[in-house]
Design a protein around this motif. Structure first.
Motif, PDB file in Angstrom:
ATOM      1  N   ILE A   1      -9.749 -12.860  -4.335  1.00  0.00           N
ATOM      2  CA  ILE A   1      -8.399 -12.545  -4.691  1.00  0.00           C
ATOM      3  C   ILE A   1      -7.921 -11.036  -4.258  1.00  0.00           C
ATOM      4  O   ILE A   1      -8.788 -10.031  -4.829  1.00  0.00           O
ATOM      5  CB  ILE A   1      -7.901 -12.761  -6.100  1.00  0.00           C
ATOM      6  CG1 ILE A   1      -6.505 -12.492  -6.485  1.00  0.00           C
ATOM      7  CG2 ILE A   1      -8.830 -11.985  -7.262  1.00  0.00           C
ATOM      8  CD1 ILE A   1      -5.933 -12.930  -7.763  1.00  0.00           C
ATOM      9  N   VAL A   2      -7.054 -10.894  -3.467  1.00  0.00           N
ATOM     10  CA  VAL A   2      -6.567  -9.418  -3.188  1.00  0.00           C
ATOM     11  C   VAL A   2      -5.243  -9.042  -3.517  1.00  0.00           C
ATOM     12  O   VAL A   2      -4.430  -9.763  -3.525  1.00  0.00           O
ATOM     13  CB  VAL A   2      -6.716  -9.239  -1.558  1.00  0.00           C
ATOM     14  CG1 VAL A   2      -6.175  -7.912  -1.281  1.00  0.00           C
ATOM     15  CG2 VAL A   2      -8.070  -9.750  -0.998  1.00  0.00           C
ATOM     16  N   ASN A   3      -5.250  -8.052  -4.288  1.00  0.00           N
ATOM     17  CA  ASN A   3      -3.890  -7.377  -4.914  1.00  0.00           C
ATOM     18  C   ASN A   3      -3.223  -6.531  -3.766  1.00  0.00           C
ATOM     19  O   ASN A   3      -3.791  -5.242  -3.479  1.00  0.00           O
ATOM     20  CB  ASN A   3      -4.096  -6.637  -6.186  1.00  0.00           C
ATOM     21  CG  ASN A   3      -2.962  -6.179  -6.771  1.00  0.00           C
ATOM     22  OD1 ASN A   3      -2.172  -5.329  -6.443  1.00  0.00           O
ATOM     23  ND2 ASN A   3      -2.622  -6.564  -8.079  1.00  0.00           N
ATOM     24  N   HIS A   4      -2.150  -6.718  -3.254  1.00  0.00           N
ATOM     25  CA  HIS A   4      -1.283  -5.932  -2.528  1.00  0.00           C
ATOM     26  C   HIS A   4      -0.471  -5.143  -3.404  1.00  0.00           C
ATOM     27  O   HIS A   4       0.580  -5.587  -3.931  1.00  0.00           O
ATOM     28  CB  HIS A   4      -0.681  -6.743  -1.269  1.00  0.00           C
ATOM     29  CG  HIS A   4       0.176  -5.985  -0.398  1.00  0.00           C
ATOM     30  ND1 HIS A   4       1.506  -6.349   0.128  1.00  0.00           N
ATOM     31  CD2 HIS A   4       0.040  -4.457  -0.121  1.00  0.00           C
ATOM     32  CE1 HIS A   4       2.176  -5.257   0.885  1.00  0.00           C
ATOM     33  NE2 HIS A   4       1.268  -4.058   0.780  1.00  0.00           N
ATOM     34  N   ILE A   5      -0.558  -3.953  -3.482  1.00  0.00           N
ATOM     35  CA  ILE A   5       0.040  -3.089  -4.704  1.00  0.00           C
ATOM     36  C   ILE A   5       0.995  -2.263  -3.914  1.00  0.00           C
ATOM     37  O   ILE A   5       0.925  -1.303  -3.066  1.00  0.00           O
ATOM     38  CB  ILE A   5      -1.133  -2.544  -5.485  1.00  0.00           C
ATOM     39  CG1 ILE A   5      -0.073  -2.080  -6.748  1.00  0.00           C
ATOM     40  CG2 ILE A   5      -2.005  -1.397  -4.811  1.00  0.00           C
ATOM     41  CD1 ILE A   5      -1.300  -1.567  -7.825  1.00  0.00           C
ATOM     42  N   TYR A   6       1.986  -1.928  -4.641  1.00  0.00           N
ATOM     43  CA  TYR A   6       2.957  -0.853  -4.692  1.00  0.00           C
ATOM     44  C   TYR A   6       3.439  -0.545  -6.295  1.00  0.00           C
ATOM     45  O   TYR A   6       4.326  -1.365  -6.608  1.00  0.00           O
ATOM     46  CB  TYR A   6       4.207  -0.920  -3.471  1.00  0.00           C
ATOM     47  CG  TYR A   6       4.770   0.569  -3.292  1.00  0.00           C
ATOM     48  CD1 TYR A   6       4.473   1.322  -2.403  1.00  0.00           C
ATOM     49  CD2 TYR A   6       5.810   0.977  -4.185  1.00  0.00           C
ATOM     50  CE1 TYR A   6       5.117   2.572  -2.045  1.00  0.00           C
ATOM     51  CE2 TYR A   6       6.267   2.242  -4.330  1.00  0.00           C
ATOM     52  CZ  TYR A   6       5.858   3.115  -3.004  1.00  0.00           C
ATOM     53  OH  TYR A   6       6.352   4.365  -2.986  1.00  0.00           O
ATOM     54  N   PRO A   7       3.137   0.318  -6.728  1.00  0.00           N
ATOM     55  CA  PRO A   7       3.469   0.690  -8.253  1.00  0.00           C
ATOM     56  C   PRO A   7       4.827   1.243  -8.672  1.00  0.00           C
ATOM     57  O   PRO A   7       5.056   1.249  -9.938  1.00  0.00           O
ATOM     58  CB  PRO A   7       2.441   1.615  -8.708  1.00  0.00           C
ATOM     59  CG  PRO A   7       2.180   2.455  -7.403  1.00  0.00           C
ATOM     60  CD  PRO A   7       2.577   1.647  -6.299  1.00  0.00           C
ATOM     61  N   GLY A   8       5.578   1.548  -7.622  1.00  0.00           N
ATOM     62  CA  GLY A   8       6.856   2.421  -8.132  1.00  0.00           C
ATOM     63  C   GLY A   8       6.433   3.647  -8.304  1.00  0.00           C
ATOM     64  O   GLY A   8       5.649   4.347  -7.653  1.00  0.00           O
ATOM     65  N   PRO A   9       7.561   4.301  -9.178  1.00  0.00           N
ATOM     66  CA  PRO A   9       8.363   3.826  -9.896  1.00  0.00           C
ATOM     67  C   PRO A   9       9.866   3.328  -9.456  1.00  0.00           C
ATOM     68  O   PRO A   9      10.565   2.960  -9.843  1.00  0.00           O
ATOM     69  CB  PRO A   9       8.610   4.816 -11.064  1.00  0.00           C
ATOM     70  CG  PRO A   9       7.519   5.823 -11.002  1.00  0.00           C
ATOM     71  CD  PRO A   9       6.919   5.899  -9.380  1.00  0.00           C
TER      72      PRO A   9
END
Length: 738
Positions: free
Chosen positions: A501-509
């Protein structure tokens, strides 16, 4: 943190790729060039052409009709002319026969296919189209459009103290920042003082002496930041009127620049209809204090109307500034999240006293699109108001200024993109979901469908085996709050297998991992990566916008949180729900703010995330532009131990915790997030004697993440180190990934 696409040349790979850290229990799959070719077929440029009816981008004509173009399978495009009054939709040609003579020749040019032209210089045209303002030698000038005659409006502009300057540190251009009065007689702008502001430096990679790029780039904690001295310019005189107030911090109520959307110009400035006064909002350096003011354009006298103070950071909407002055009735519509949701309030423009609350209840007013002063009606885009729906879906509403008559104009359970006609009688509504293609209709202001326009056809897309991402809902770190996202699985999923499982992340804010909820045949390379044997997830964690104020402020002042507790909790829940997810092989990747979060995940959750790719990360907010950290982290404060309040949130502090495989990447000409952010992490990894991989891309700015080389290296890194397979050597991806 923000990602404009800029191309470059060449790449340098630093450090050595080590053996995979994960020995899969099962026989690793064989990954071939054919597998990469199939993955590549799911990239945007390859799938977008397989969809018709992706949405309508209307051009509204002066008589209330509209025209738009749609692509046709034979190539090129077809023009459609719509008459709302008659309820007709006609395919025709404005170029050859002017649609049977139905179109005014003067408007044909507006309906021609758009082409990208590079202007000789950036200008801002007056409302009457007769004059255009531009910057020359730090001063403001105007050009008479008909004759070409140029007139200098200001004379005391100088380097780092120029008029209408567009420089926020992280972004800059030669375009003038100003707002014309409706009668085209005056200009509201500013003289931006950066004379004592600190500089940022970059050098080019070339044979021979490198070229130095230096520009003003204030950092959190600097004693001096960019300040704007507001002025009104009488163009005919010409005469400069300085507003009678101290200089304001270079800030806005919406974003970390005074220009938040290029097509809307200078935010937080609104002229009275007669051009006699200009209203504006002064924002404090830390975004905690807002003051609405009105200036007399002739004298420069300024009076304060109202003030709002918040504990964290004030925001005036989502994507557009939502406050509006109504001089004819001496009222102002003000936006506030004081009750934990984005609401509209009506104030007296003279006394500053609250008259009434306009909107109420759960859900946000996201974007005020029109205020009809005659009917006393507000039209706005809202979200999270309809129970049982994805709270990120946008809908269109109207409500009376007295707070009565709230009406949903777009009833479908979907995300609605709205284009309102200039006259305000009709609007184009394109609605869709991430897994459902778009439908475009023309509606009247009661929400009634007047003309059916287009319906998305994905039959050719489905024919190649394409499947949409799966909308998911998981619980947040608290085990109670619902989080929403998307999951991408191989189109030929084998339930008997175990997939990393691979998480493609952009956390914000300021945004989240998923982005918009409208239909898109490809979202970056998430589905392409899934085709190589992964489950890819995007989860909008706590701390991202569009939800309640408390949700958005979940990790205010603690930027190192990066929504990671929510990402881990969500991924674990998905693994319990779907047995084909191997939670023991978890990876993560992201760009810009996502790069910050990806490296952070590898350092703070070293036993959970086995492989990470961090691109262009702003790893330490002390090394990133002032308005970002000071808005979401707060003003930098020195601590008794000799450090400061930003230190605990910096990635390099935790680099020693690395256990897994980490690839860092940065462009050497990144004028948004300077490359020194990544080098700070590199230095600490070296000190801690940690193995890692590094790609430096010479002369690249911030947007290299979609270049074919970087995409391929990203795939290779996960295939080798998380899947446990050998990628095809130096596979060539064609084109640019969007």
């Amino acid at each position: 943190m923000r990602t404009p696409g800029i191309a470059g040349v060449g790449a340098v790979v630093v450090a050595t790729a080590f053996a995979p850290i994960w020995a899969a229990a099962q026989q690793p799959p064989l990954v071939t060039a054919a597998d990469y070719a199939r993955a590549e077929s799911f990239l945007r440029d390859n799938v977008i052409t397989l969809v018709s009816g992706m949405g309508v981008q209307p051009t509204w004509l002066s008589d209330g009709r509209l025209g738009y173009r749609i692509p046709v399978r034979a190539g090129g495009n077809q023009f459609i002319l719509v008459d709302p009054a008659r309820g007709t939709r006609l395919a025709c040609s404005p170029e050859t026969d002017r649609c049977g003579g139905a179109i005014d020749p003067r408007e044909v040019s507006r309906l021609r296919p758009t082409t990208r032209l590079t202007a000789a210089r950036p200008e801002v045209q007056s409302p009457d189209g007769k004059r255009a303002a531009f910057i020359r030698d730090y001063n403001l000038w105007v050009r008479d459009v008909a004759s070409g005659r140029e007139t200098q409006l200001t004379t005391d502009g100088q380097k780092d103290f120029g008029y209408a300057t567009d420089n926020a540190g992280w972004t800059k251009s030669d375009r003038p920042v100003l707002v014309w009065s409706p009668d085209s007689r005056r200009i509201a702008t500013f003289q931006q003082d950066e004379r004592a502001v600190g500089e940022m430096y970059l050098v080019t990679t070339k044979v021979g002496h490198p070229e130095l790029q230096a520009w003003k780039y204030p950092l959190p904690g600097d004693s001096v930041i960019a300040m704007i001295q507001r002025v009104v310019i009488d163009v005919d005189a010409p005469r400069v009127v300085r507003l009678q107030l101290p200089a304001d911090a270079h800030r806005s109520t919406l974003c970390d620049h005074v220009v938040c959307r290029s097509n809307e110009g200078w935010a937080d400035v609104q002229w009275y209809a007669d051009g006699s006064h200009v209203a504006f909002v002064s924002t404090s350096r830390d975004h905690k204090h807002e003051v609405l003011r009105v200036a007399d354009a002739a004298t420069g006298a300024v009076r304060d109307v109202l003030r709002e103070d918040v504990a964290t950071q004030y925001e005036s909407g989502n994507g557009t500034v939502n406050w509006r002055v109504l001089p004819a009735t001496n009222e102002v519509i003000w936006f506030s999240e004081r009750d934990d949701w984005g609401q509209l309030y009506l104030y007296d423009l003279v006394t500053g006293q609250l008259k009434r609350k306009i909107t109420s209840g759960e859900g946000n007013v996201a974007q005020v699109r029109r205020v009809d002063e005659k009917t006393r009606m507000v039209y706005f885009v809202g979200n999270a108001k309809e129970r049982g729906r994805d709270p990120y879906f946008r809908a269109f509403y109207k409500i009376n200024l007295d707070g009565t008559g709230l009406t949903l104009l777009t009833p479908e359970d979907a995300d609605h993109e709205i284009s309102l006609s200039p006259a305000g009688q009709y609007f184009v509504d394109t609605y869709s979901r991430p897994e459902v293609p778009p439908v475009s209709v023309l509606r009247d202001l009661n929400g009634k469908t007047v003309v059916a326009l287009e319906r998305g056809d994905i039959s050719r897309l489905s024919a190649i085996g394409w499947k949409p991402p799966m909308p998911i809902t998981v619980k947040a770190r608290d085990g109670k709050t619902d989080l929403y996202g998307l999951m991408y699985v191989p189109t030929k999923l084998d339930p008997s297998r175990k997939y990393p499982i691979v998480n493609h992340i952009y956390p914000g804010p300021q945004t989240g991992s998923v982005g918009g909820r409208s239909f898109s045949p490809a979202r970056g390379d998430a589905q392409a990566l899934a085709e190589l044997g992964f489950v890819v997830v995007e989860i909008d964690g706590m701390g991202t916008p569009w939800r309640s104020k408390s949700f958005h402020d979940a990790y205010f002042g603690k930027m190192g949180d990066n929504t990671l507790p929510d990402q881990v909790a969500g991924m674990k829940e998905l693994a319990q729900r779907y047995p084909w997810i191997d939670i023991n092989r978890a990876g993560i990747y992201g760009h810009s703010g996502g790069g910050f979060a990806a490296a952070d995940a590898m350092f703070r959750y070293p036993d959970f995330f086995k492989v990470g790719i961090s691109e262009a990360g702003n790893h330490d907010q002390r090394e990133y532009e002032d308005d970002w950290g000071e808005r979401y982290q707060g003003l930098l404060a020195r601590t008794s131990d000799g450090t400061d309040s930003y230190a605990p949130e910096a990635n390099q502090i935790y680099a020693r915790n690395l256990k897994g495989k980490l690839l860092l990447a940065h462009g050497t000409a990144d004028d948004n997030v300077p490359p020194y952010n990544t080098l700070l992490v590199v230095n600490e990894l070296i000190k801690a004697n940690k193995d890692f991989d590094l790609i430096l891309l010479p002369n690249r700015a911030h947007g290299f993440g979609n270049e074919p080389y970087m995409v391929r290296r990203r795939w290779d890194y996960f295939v080798k180190n998380l899947l446990g397979a050998e990628p095809p050597k130096e596979y060539q991806i064609g084109g640019v990934v969007r």
